[in-house]
Design a protein around this motif. Structure first.
Motif, PDB file in Angstrom:
ATOM      1  N   VAL A  63       0.807  -1.218   0.000  1.00 10.92           N
ATOM      2  CA  VAL A  63       0.000   0.000   0.000  1.00 10.92           C
ATOM      3  C   VAL A  63       0.845   1.274   0.000  1.00 10.92           C
ATOM      4  N   LYS A  64       2.151   1.135   0.083  1.00  8.51           N
ATOM      5  CA  LYS A  64       3.017   2.316   0.107  1.00  8.51           C
ATOM      6  C   LYS A  64       2.781   3.180  -1.128  1.00  8.51           C
ATOM      7  N   GLY A  65       2.656   4.468  -0.893  1.00  9.13           N
ATOM      8  CA  GLY A  65       2.429   5.396  -1.985  1.00  9.13           C
ATOM      9  C   GLY A  65       0.972   5.544  -2.377  1.00  9.13           C
ATOM     10  N   ARG A  66       0.115   4.674  -1.839  1.00  7.05           N
ATOM     11  CA  ARG A  66      -1.316   4.748  -2.166  1.00  7.05           C
ATOM     12  C   ARG A  66      -2.173   5.092  -0.945  1.00  7.05           C
ATOM     13  N   PHE A  67      -1.758   4.600   0.220  1.00 10.49           N
ATOM     14  CA  PHE A  67      -2.526   4.814   1.448  1.00 10.49           C
ATOM     15  C   PHE A  67      -1.783   5.776   2.360  1.00 10.49           C
ATOM     16  N   THR A  68      -2.555   6.531   3.132  1.00  8.83           N
ATOM     17  CA  THR A  68      -1.976   7.450   4.108  1.00  8.83           C
ATOM     18  C   THR A  68      -2.725   7.327   5.425  1.00  8.83           C
ATOM     19  N   ILE A  69      -1.984   7.093   6.495  1.00 14.46           N
ATOM     20  CA  ILE A  69      -2.580   7.021   7.826  1.00 14.46           C
ATOM     21  C   ILE A  69      -2.297   8.330   8.558  1.00 14.46           C
ATOM     22  N   SER A  70      -3.265   8.767   9.343  1.00 16.72           N
ATOM     23  CA  SER A  70      -3.088   9.979  10.135  1.00 16.72           C
ATOM     24  C   SER A  70      -3.921   9.852  11.408  1.00 16.72           C
ATOM     25  N   ARG A  71      -3.637  10.729  12.369  1.00 15.53           N
ATOM     26  CA  ARG A  71      -4.387  10.694  13.627  1.00 15.53           C
ATOM     27  C   ARG A  71      -4.598  12.113  14.142  1.00 15.53           C
ATOM     28  N   ASP A  72      -5.686  12.254  14.860  1.00 10.92           N
ATOM     29  CA  ASP A  72      -6.047  13.534  15.455  1.00 10.92           C
ATOM     30  C   ASP A  72      -6.161  13.317  16.962  1.00 10.92           C
ATOM     31  N   HIS A  73      -5.215  13.879  17.705  1.00  7.65           N
ATOM     32  CA  HIS A  73      -5.203  13.621  19.144  1.00  7.65           C
ATOM     33  C   HIS A  73      -6.364  14.323  19.859  1.00  7.65           C
ATOM     34  N   THR A  74      -6.759  15.449  19.349  1.00  9.10           N
ATOM     35  CA  THR A  74      -7.852  16.184  19.993  1.00  9.10           C
ATOM     36  C   THR A  74      -9.160  15.414  19.890  1.00  9.10           C
ATOM     37  N   GLU A  75      -9.417  14.891  18.718  1.00  7.46           N
ATOM     38  CA  GLU A  75     -10.675  14.182  18.474  1.00  7.46           C
ATOM     39  C   GLU A  75     -10.568  12.690  18.763  1.00  7.46           C
TER      40      GLU A  75
END
Length: 118
Positions: A63-75
């Motif tokens: 999935v490299k280059g196609r998927f992106t993971i992220s997180r929101d600490h506030t929410e």
């Protein structure tokens, strides 16, 4: 009570995009590495992507280059943006929270299904 609730799955055509979300509750979010796993029919569950509290990420080669993971600490949210989807990405996607200090203290969501098909 710990809860991880995934959303955003569905049917998408090859080459399309889809965004998954995971809402976490009942945990100290900053003490957990968050991950997305998937399990296709007849296959073992596999890691797709993970993100540490500090924002370091790792991805499965597929999935490299196609998927992106992220997180929101506030929410207390974790996201997985999936682009250029392929039929091989069809699976149930699970959100996981893994405690950074207590090995084995893992929590899982119930999963959301993604189908890539024309």
């Amino acid at each position: 009570q710990v809860q991880l609730v995934e959303s955003g799955g569905g049917l998408v055509q090859p080459g399309g995009s889809l965004g998954l979300s995971c809402a976490a509750s009942g945990i100290v979010f900053t003490l957990f590495t968050m991950g997305w796993y998937r399990q296709a029919p007849g296959k073992q569950r596999e890691l797709v992507a993970a993100i540490t509290s500090g924002g370091s990420t790792n991805y499965a080669d597929s999935v490299k280059g196609r998927f992106t993971i992220s997180r929101d600490h506030t929410e207390k949210m974790v996201y997985l943006q999936m682009n250029s989807l392929e039929p091989e990405d069809t699976a149930v996607y699970y959100c996981q929270a893994a405690h950074i200090l207590r090995g084995g203290m893992d929590y899982w969501g119930k999963g959301t299904a993604v189908t890539v098909s024309s």
